[in-house]
Design an enzyme around this catalytic site. Structure first.
Site, PDB file in Angstrom:
ATOM      1  N   ARG A  83      -1.604  31.137  12.685  1.00 60.33           N
ATOM      2  CA  ARG A  83      -2.336  32.268  12.102  1.00 60.33           C
ATOM      3  C   ARG A  83      -1.703  33.565  12.598  1.00 60.33           C
ATOM      4  NH1 ARG A  83      -7.776  31.604  14.198  1.00 60.33           N
ATOM      5  NH2 ARG A  83      -8.090  30.097  12.508  1.00 60.33           N
ATOM      6  N   ARG A 153      -9.836  38.560  18.424  1.00 67.66           N
ATOM      7  CA  ARG A 153      -9.119  38.005  17.278  1.00 67.66           C
ATOM      8  C   ARG A 153      -8.591  39.114  16.360  1.00 67.66           C
ATOM      9  NH1 ARG A 153     -10.737  32.601  16.410  1.00 67.66           N
ATOM     10  NH2 ARG A 153     -11.207  31.643  18.420  1.00 67.66           N
ATOM     11  N   LYS A 215     -14.397  33.405  21.908  1.00 68.22           N
ATOM     12  CA  LYS A 215     -13.723  34.257  20.923  1.00 68.22           C
ATOM     13  C   LYS A 215     -14.524  35.536  20.695  1.00 68.22           C
ATOM     14  CE  LYS A 215     -15.763  31.605  17.112  1.00 68.22           C
ATOM     15  NZ  LYS A 215     -15.478  30.726  15.971  1.00 68.22           N
ATOM     16  N   LYS A 217     -14.760  38.995  17.971  1.00 67.50           N
ATOM     17  CA  LYS A 217     -14.344  39.494  16.661  1.00 67.50           C
ATOM     18  C   LYS A 217     -14.807  40.924  16.451  1.00 67.50           C
ATOM     19  CE  LYS A 217     -14.395  34.888  14.541  1.00 67.50           C
ATOM     20  NZ  LYS A 217     -14.978  34.045  13.464  1.00 67.50           N
ATOM     21  N   CYS A 436     -14.304  27.712   3.514  1.00 71.70           N
ATOM     22  CA  CYS A 436     -13.325  27.575   4.586  1.00 71.70           C
ATOM     23  C   CYS A 436     -12.312  26.497   4.189  1.00 71.70           C
ATOM     24  CB  CYS A 436     -14.010  27.214   5.897  1.00 71.70           C
ATOM     25  SG  CYS A 436     -14.737  25.559   5.909  1.00 71.70           S
ATOM     26  N   CYS A 442      -8.356  20.695   8.963  1.00 76.22           N
ATOM     27  CA  CYS A 442      -9.161  21.194  10.079  1.00 76.22           C
ATOM     28  C   CYS A 442      -9.747  20.044  10.895  1.00 76.22           C
ATOM     29  CB  CYS A 442     -10.283  22.085   9.567  1.00 76.22           C
ATOM     30  SG  CYS A 442     -11.326  22.723  10.906  1.00 76.22           S
ATOM     31  N   CYS A 481     -18.267  22.709   8.342  1.00 78.52           N
ATOM     32  CA  CYS A 481     -18.936  22.399   9.600  1.00 78.52           C
ATOM     33  C   CYS A 481     -19.778  23.610   9.972  1.00 78.52           C
ATOM     34  CB  CYS A 481     -17.911  22.049  10.692  1.00 78.52           C
ATOM     35  SG  CYS A 481     -17.112  23.486  11.431  1.00 78.52           S
ATOM     36  N   CYS A 485     -16.790  29.484   9.729  1.00 80.03           N
ATOM     37  CA  CYS A 485     -15.591  30.133   9.191  1.00 80.03           C
ATOM     38  C   CYS A 485     -15.760  30.573   7.740  1.00 80.03           C
ATOM     39  CB  CYS A 485     -14.386  29.205   9.313  1.00 80.03           C
ATOM     40  SG  CYS A 485     -13.955  28.787  11.021  1.00 80.03           S
TER      41      CYS A 485
END
Length: 576
Positions: A83, A153, A215, A217, A436, A442, A481, A485
């Protein structure tokens, strides 16, 4: 600060294993180089499996053939997803041509995937080509550092405001924040660019020597557009414009969508308003929020390590006072703002201040690929890149903007776009649907998402037609899931994968993305999902008030109750 709050600032207990891993990683180096030279496996082993995420990669395998390979006594078909770090989604045509060539020549799938974090991903990079991918990015002025794991991110911002000057100013700020929060370790440069090691001692003055608890954002929104889905982010800045000048930002903290099925200690949460601050304090405020989360975030339980949980644990006022203390400001009252949309404006839009045009192309699922059926979307974008004089912008809705096109060049760009099927009639429903990646790549996927989206949208369009709502749309999202995302937890109608073929159905978000939906039906299959959607849309068509949106309708009529305080009522099954 009261005594109770003080005792809650640091979560005590045994640290998660990820904290051990970061501490022992030698500032993200680990033994990644050893694994690169290990020809006995196509993957990365031990701690390196997680450490490569700090370098912008996830190890994946083709789950469609996993069982087949196991039967053949072969290891999974490992490959990497990479990414790129691309603040605000801006990329030049020259850079695009380089990534297009790499995707074609050096990846298993040959595609470029535009993400809802305004960047692109390569899927299917074999280990032998991993270093080449980083070196290719470096050669065109890009990298993938800090696009995954416990760091800040890729930073996203509104992609197509009508003012080119305003966009340029916001873009520069986005890039500045991104670079300010980058890891300072030279591990990335040493491993992927062969930078010679120096004797200097690594330090991480902002992120900390064990980086962030989870993470992180950041988004910047330019009203009236909420295309960045600001309530999905830890830290959010709403640009305030007066007399065509950017004067400062409203600060919102603590948004986040990921949950864990059945774990009532997890929940989706919208961000909380803190207040307004002037433009010149942007880095100070951003640093304050991030370092508070660094210092106070939960390092014992990764399921409760995001900023939203820190904010709920210590209290909004305690957190807000600490931001003021660390940044040296005093928040003013929130400046009034309004969001009217979060979808992209497909087609041509003219800038008001430079007489240039932006062409937004709808890219379903963000997947650019030349397929066997003759659909050559990837080649079409490459041909545009070969003649375009402006830049490209990836949007937070997985679309692509051909930006800053002069008047004399419009027809040429448009003709190429038509030639390759990049301009075509798209329904509002399709424009406002998203998924996603999920299967087959994934590793977290529980159910299909990207490969199912088009099918479900077609079914919803038929239901809308049946009930006389062809010109309407419902913000619809599928995620494979509960990690969020696909941002289904900000949809009016969302599906969250639970197992192959099974989903939880959520309803009650709103069109502008400021309300969390509630679970309406649990663990249901396709036929039951469509039956429920059919009945809900029928009720909406018959009983709506004037032009009432779907999400507002199901709340007003009590089909579900609004999620007001997610800590207490996100999991309550208050539905009819």
């Amino acid at each position: 600060m009261n005594k109770i709050s003080s005792e809650l600032l640091i979560v005590k207990g045994e640290l998660s294993d990820e904290e051990r891993l970061k501490k022992q990683s030698n500032y993200l180096r680990g033994t990644i180089i050893d694994d690169l030279n290990n020809d006995l496996t196509g993957g990365f082993t031990g701690d390196n499996f997680s450490l490569i995420r700090f370098h912008g990669m996830y190890q994946q395998d083709d789950r469609d053939i996993r069982l087949e390979r196991a039967d053949q006594k072969l290891e999974p078909r490992y490959s990497m997803m990479l990414r790129c770090r691309l603040p605000a989604g801006l990329i030049t045509p020259k850079q695009w041509l380089a990534i297009n060539k790499f995707a074609t020549d050096k990846t298993i799938y040959g595609s470029i995937r535009l993400t809802n974090r305004q960047t692109f991903q390569f899927h299917g990079i074999l280990k032998k080509n991993v270093k080449l991918s980083h070196q290719m990015l470096h050669s065109i002025g890009l990298d993938s550092l800090a696009t995954a794991n416990d760091v800040n991110r890729n930073i996203i911002c509104t992609s197509n405001p009508i003012s080119a000057q305003l966009y340029e100013e916001i873009y520069k700020l986005t890039k500045k924040i991104s670079e300010y929060f980058l890891p300072q370790t030279r591990a990335y440069a040493e491993i992927w660019w062969d930078e010679k090691k120096t004797k200097c001692i690594d330090k991480e003055p902002i992120l900390g020597n064990t980086y962030l608890p989870r993470k992180f954002k950041i988004s910047i929104a330019i009203p009236p557009y909420n295309d960045v889905d600001l309530h999905a982010n830890d830290l959010n800045f709403i640009a305030i414009i007066e007399n065509n000048n950017l004067i400062g930002f409203n600060l919102l903290v603590g948004g986040g969508l990921s949950i864990e099925h059945g774990n009532k200690m997890t929940y989706a949460r919208t961000a909380s308003e803190f207040g307004f601050f002037p433009l010149n304090k942007l880095l100070d405020v951003a640093s304050a929020v991030l370092t508070i989360q660094r210092d106070w975030g939960n390092r014992t339980n990764r399921k409760n390590a995001k900023t939203k949980y820190t904010l709920e644990r210590v209290g909004i006022e305690v957190f807000k006072l600490e931001v003021e203390k660390r940044s040296g400001i005093k928040f003013k009252a929130i400046y009034p703002y309004e969001f009217t949309t979060r979808s992209d404006r497909i087609g041509w839009i003219k800038n008001i201040d430079n007489n240039k045009w932006n062409l937004t192309l709808f890219i379903e699922n963000g997947r650019l690929l030349d397929d066997l059926n003759g659909c050559l979307l990837k080649s079409g974008i490459a041909e545009i890149a070969s003649v375009h004089e402006g830049e490209f912008r990836i949007t937070a809705n997985q679309n692509l903007i051909i930006a800053n096109v002069p008047e004399y060049h419009k027809i040429k760009i448009e003709n190429i776009a038509y030639k390759y099927g990049l301009i075509k009639t798209i329904t509002s429903q399709r424009e406002n649907s998203m998924a996603c990646v999920s299967f087959p790549t994934c590793p977290l996927a529980m159910a299909e998402a990207e490969r199912l989206l088009s099918f479900f949208v077609t079914k919803i369009e038929k239901i809308m037609h049946k009930h006389g709502l062809d010109k309407e749309y419902i913000v619809f999202r599928i995620t494979g899931c509960p990690n969020g995302c696909g941002r289904a937890m900000l949809a009016e109608l969302g599906l969250v994968g639970k197992a192959l073929g099974y989903y939880n159905l959520y309803i009650g978000g709103n069109r502008i993305g400021t309300r969390i939906p509630r679970m309406y039906r649990e663990n249901i299959q396709e036929n039951e999902i469509l039956s429920n959607i059919d009945q809900l849309i029928a009720d909406w068509a018959q009983k709506r008030n004037s032009a009432e949106d779907f999400g507002d309708f199901v709340i007003r009529t009590g089909i579900v109750k609004a999620v007001v305080n997610p800590v207490y009522d996100f999991w309550n099954e208050e539905v009819i």
